[in-house]
Each structure stands twice: as structure tokens, then as C-alpha cells.
Design an enzyme around this catalytic site. Structure first.
Site, PDB file in Angstrom:
ATOM      1  N   HIS A 269       0.832  -1.202   0.000  1.00 17.49           N
ATOM      2  CA  HIS A 269       0.000   0.000   0.000  1.00 17.49           C
ATOM      3  C   HIS A 269       0.873   1.262   0.000  1.00 17.49           C
ATOM      4  CE1 HIS A 269      -3.703   2.309   1.087  1.00 17.49           C
ATOM      5  NE2 HIS A 269      -2.811   3.120   1.639  1.00 17.49           N
ATOM      6  N   GLU A 270       1.790   1.326   0.956  1.00 20.85           N
ATOM      7  CA  GLU A 270       2.632   2.529   1.052  1.00 20.85           C
ATOM      8  C   GLU A 270       3.573   2.636  -0.147  1.00 20.85           C
ATOM      9  OE1 GLU A 270       1.587   4.641   3.050  1.00 20.85           O
ATOM     10  OE2 GLU A 270       0.429   3.338   4.385  1.00 20.85           O
ATOM     11  N   HIS A 273       1.762   4.379  -2.822  1.00 20.92           N
ATOM     12  CA  HIS A 273       1.829   5.843  -2.638  1.00 20.92           C
ATOM     13  C   HIS A 273       3.204   6.349  -3.074  1.00 20.92           C
ATOM     14  CE1 HIS A 273      -1.919   6.756  -0.587  1.00 20.92           C
ATOM     15  NE2 HIS A 273      -1.710   5.880   0.375  1.00 20.92           N
ATOM     16  N   GLU A 299      -4.703   7.726  -3.095  1.00 18.16           N
ATOM     17  CA  GLU A 299      -5.199   6.463  -2.540  1.00 18.16           C
ATOM     18  C   GLU A 299      -5.494   5.454  -3.653  1.00 18.16           C
ATOM     19  OE1 GLU A 299      -4.863   6.102   0.542  1.00 18.16           O
ATOM     20  OE2 GLU A 299      -6.036   4.344   1.090  1.00 18.16           O
TER      21      GLU A 299
HETATM   22 ZN    ZN Z   1      -3.170   5.206   1.796  1.00 14.68          ZN
END
Ligand code: ZN
Length: 505
Positions: A269-270, A273, A299
């Protein structure tokens, strides 16, 4: 026509690039505070952060910035829509006009009140007692109303708050998409939960030594395209991603030696980003043309890598043998299908950050409905816990036993982040819609993933989304990239195609 519009534009950019250096420095201080700073450094650090934030704000609302913008606008320097110049002038003007309207006294009052509200929230959550937080939330709401009135809004005050996180979003447009989603998603969740099928989740709750988790997590982040020569992974209680500008993107995670999912999917997830930040055009660093579009678009990138890619079967066809090699003890007797099902377990839960990708958006809908209602004055602050519990019961069939696992679980409202929650669901919707287009243009993504090749998708995102910075607002970007306005349909199709077969529905 002023003397030399090129010079005026250059001066404007020089000023905002200088301000951006202040914000990059703030990001370093903030990252260090959350990773390595010793406890006793907190007081000094708070002063440093507060000083630099004030300096950045002061420099940005300098009337000279307004004059430069006015000159450029009256010279039609921004005439070509979506050019670099128009993008920078449009977005800087939007921010300048908004910040300029907020009186200094309100900025200070909001900052002081949310600091105290945050402390009250921590205590209230500990005791699971909403009544202790209530007066603070009322103060925050009142100040956010003052804020909305100061900056203005198209139809209702809540629009002004949404616009802070997702520029251009309004209750009218976003609310409609969320309404459509609600109808279809509630029915789908009922079907999944009614299937009576459950994966064996004990597989992911075995011994997963932290050093090996770090090894696999970093390998996966690198394989999907996160550049460790321009970034780092460190450990924090609450995972996040931050950037100091070109060449330095920081991601963090937390490890649980008895649970595989948290760190692994958290890192993906990170890293998602981070890949977005690393894909911003360094030529335009420090100006809107070189910055990310919105929280929702950010996101969409993290969620795409975490869920659409990272929880897909083709991804695990490639990574499962590697994971088995690393976690020999935990995974040697496990079949790929069982593992894939275990990382895609769907079940109703109270805590948003632990929710699976099917029920996750119901958690967001609850929050959106409640904050929209209390901000409009349709719901009394006193009645939030009851409304919260009633909605969890209605959407997920479960009722929180107390406020700590109910309406006190998230930090957002105490920090004044009302209007933030919808960006999580927008991110999921954008992700699915972008992914369909990527699939169409790149070809067989499944086959590529099976072979461990993720760079085609990374490059597609770079070309179509990252490299544009703020050239398009989110709503427009979706149309430019996919040829269609935002819809809940691609995400519903994705959920049906993936979870239908898993749950035999
Ligand atoms: Zn996030």
C-alpha cells in the site's frame, strides 16, 4: 500587458519553490519524529514544526503572490488550458484565494482547538466514553463551519471541506456516486456473507519472523517498482508515506510476527503511494505541475497495488513460491489457492483499518453519512454513537459493544479532518476504473503478473497519471485517462469477478 510576463511567471515559481523547500524540511522533521526521534525531543520538535509551518503559510499568503497571480491572469498568461503555465496559475490561484480568505485568528484557533481535541479524543477513546469527546467535537464543528463560511462553497458548507482534500468534489457529484455504490455494495456484501464459506485464516496467523517479513516486503515493493535508491522503508506505529521532493520518498510499516497480512499488504500500500511520488516530474518539483492531484488519486495508487495487484491470484502465482522459500516453516504445507483465499477473507468487522476490500467501503459510507449529517445539523452530536451503531448494524449486521470500537476509533474528526473519509472510497473507485483501462491498453496483465513483470503497469501509471502532476483535477483526470466519468460500476464488476468465484456466489 505588463513589461515581461515571463519574468513575472518566473518570480512566482521561484517564490513557491522556496516555500516548497520549507514544506520538504517540515516533512523531514515529521518523518523523523515518527521514526527515530527520542521521546524527550518532542517539545523542541513541536516548536521547530510550528515555526516552519507558520513561515510557510506567511510566505504563501504574501500579497505579492496575489499580485503576481493577478498580473499573469490579466495578461492571459494562462490562456492555453492544461499547459504547464495554466496548471500552475490555476492551482496556485485556487490555493491562494482559499487561504487568503481564512483569518489568521481562525487558523490559530483551529490549530489550538484540534490539538486539545486530539488529547481529549485519546482519553475518551481509552475510557470508551464519547461524552468526554463531545464538547470538543462540537467546538471543532463550529470552527469548521466558520472556515467553510470564510472560504465559500458551491451549495453547502460541507462542500468546502470536501474541496480541501479532493479539489472540485462536491456533495452533489461525489454523493451521487456514493449513493449508487451503496445500493449495489450492500446487496453484494449480503451475498458474500450469506455464502457460509470461509477461508482458513489460521494460515496467515502462524509464525512469520519479522526479519523475513522485511525481506519479502522489500522484495515485493522493489519488484512492483518502488525505487530504493530514491526511498527507504522504516518502522512506525501508524504506517504512512511521505516525500521530501525528487529522489527521496519514505515509506513505513509495522510488523506483527504472528500475522502475515499487516506488514506485507501495508508495505505494498505505502509503496503504491511512494511509486506515485517517485513518478512526479522532477522538472516541475515544488510547483503544482509537479505535485500529486488529490488524496483520492493518491489512494487509488496505493489501493491498486495493495488490492487489485497484491491480492490477485496471478500476483501470488509468482510470489507464493518465493514466500514459501522464505517462510518454509509456516507455508510448506499450504496450497496456493488456500493462501490466496486466506488473504482475501471477507468478514464484517468493527475497525475500518482492519477491514477487507469488500466491506471497507461500507465503513466509509457510515462515516460519510454521519459527518455529512452532523455538519448539516441534521444529526445532533449527542446522537452520533447511536447513529453509528445503528448503521453498523444495518450495513454489516454487527453492533459495536462500546464507543472505542465504534465512533471513537478514528483520529480524523478530532484533528478537524471532516470531509476526508470519502477520499478513501473515491480512491478505490478510481483504482478500479484506471485498472480496467490499463488492462485494455497493456493487454494481458494477469500473464505479466504471473511472470513477475509489474513494470508495464508501473510505466502505464507513470505515463497516464503520475507524470501529469496537477494538470487535471481528479474528476477530469478520470475522464481523460478512461474516457468515462467516474462510476461505481468498475469496482463492483471487479468485486463480483474476484469474490464471486472465491465465495461460490
Ligand atoms: Zn493510503
Amino acid at each position: 500587458m505588463s513589461e515581461n510576463p515571463d519574468k513575472v511567471y518566473e518570480e512566482l515559481l521561484n517564490r513557491v519553490k522556496e516555500i516548497d523547500l520549507i514544506y520538504s524540511s517540515l516533512a523531514v522533521l515529521d518523518w523523523d519524529q515518527k521514526t527515530y526521534m527520542p521521546r524527550k525531543g518532542a517539545e523542541r520538535r513541536a516548536k521547530m514544526i510550528s515555526y516552519l509551518s507558520g513561515l510557510g503559510h506567511e510566505k504563501f499568503v504574501d500579497p505579492k503572490i496575489g499580485e503576481l497571480l493577478e498580473t499573469l491572469k490579466s495578461d492571459n498568461y494562462d490562456k492555453e488550458e492544461y499547459s504547464d503555465e495554466e496548471t500552475n496559475i490555476r492551482e496556485l490561484d485556487r490555493q491562494y484565494q482559499k487561504y487568503k480568505k481564512v483569518p489568521n485568528s481562525l487558523v490559530r484557533e483551529l490549530s489550538e482547538t484540534t490539538t486539545l481535541a486530539d488529547q481529549a479524543w485519546v482519553e475518551a477513546r481509552k475510557k470508551s466514553d464519547f461524552s468526554e469527546f463531545k464538547p470538543w467535537l462540537e467546538k471543532v464543528i463550529k470552527l469548521k463551519h466558520d472556515y467553510a463560511e470564510a472560504v465559500g462553497y458551491p451549495k453547502e458548507p460541507y462542500d468546502a471541506l470536501l474541496d480541501d482534500f479532493e479539489p472540485g468534489a462536491t456533495v452533489e457529484t461525489t454523493g451521487q456516486v456514493l449513493d449508487n455504490l451503496r445500493t449495489d455494495l450492500v446487496k453484494f456484501v449480503e451475498k458474500v456473507l450469506g455464502s457460509g464459506k470461509h477461508p482458513d485464516t489460521s494460515i496467515v496467523e502462524r509464525e512469520y519472523p519479522v526479519d523475513k517479513q522485511e525481506l519479502l516486503g522489500k522484495l515485493a515493493a522493489k519488484t512492483i517498482g518502488f525505487d530504493f535508491d530514491s526511498g527507504r522503508l522504516d518502522v512506525t506505529t501508524h504506517p504512512f508515506c511521505t516525500g521530501f521532493g525528487p529522489g527521496d520518498t519514505r515509506i513505513t510499516t509495522r510488523f506483527d510476527p504472528k500475522h502475515f497480512n499487516n506488514a506485507f499488504f501495508g508495505i505494498l500500500h505505502e509503496a503504491g503511494h511512494g511509486i506515485y511520488d517517485q513518478g512526479l516530474d522532477p522538472k516541475h518539483a515544488g510547483t503544482p505541475r509537479g505535485e500529486s492531484v488529490s488524496l483520492g488519486i493518491h489512494e487509488s495508487q496505493s489501493r491498486m497495488w495493495e488490492n487489485l495487484v497484491g491480492r490477485s491470484r496471478p500476483f501470488w502465482e509468482y510470489f507464493f513460491p518465493i514466500a514459501q522459500g522464505i517462510f518454509h516453516e509456516a507455508l510448506r504445507d499450504v496450497q496456493l489457492d488456500d493462501f490466496h483465499f486466506a488473504v482475501n477473507d471477507v468478514r464484517p468487522s468493527f475497525i475500518r483499518v482492519e477491514a477487507d476490500e469488500v466491506t471497507y467501503n461500507l465503513h466509509i459510507l457510515v462515516r460519510f453519512e454521519i459527518e455529512h449529517a452532523f455538519f448539516k445539523g441534521d444529526l445532533k452530536v449527542d446522537d452520533i454513537p447511536a447513529a453509528w451503531n445503528e448503521k453498523y448494524n444495518h450495513y454489516l449486521g454487527i453492533t459495536p459493544a462500546n464507543d472505542a470500537e465504534g465512533c471513537l476509533q478514528d483520529v480524523h474528526w478530532s484533528n478537524g479532518l471532516i470531509g476526508y473519509f470519502p477520499t478513501y472510497t473515491l480512491g478505490n473507485l478510481y483504482a478500479s476504473q484506471f485498472f480496467v483501462k490499463a488492462q485494455e491498453e497493456i493487454g494481458n496483465l494477469d500473464e505479466l503478473f504471473r511472470n513477475g513483470s509489474f513494470i508495464e503497469l508501473r510505466d502505464w501509471l507513470l505515463k497516464n497519471i503520475h507524470s501529469h502532476g496537477q494538470r487535471y483535477r481528479a474528476e477530469k483526470l478520470v475522464e481523460v485517462v478512461t474516457g468515462e466519468p467516474l462510476s461505481h460500476q468498475p469496482m463492483m464488476d471487479y468485486l463480483r469477478n474476484k469474490f464471486g468465484p472465491l465465495y461460490g456466489i
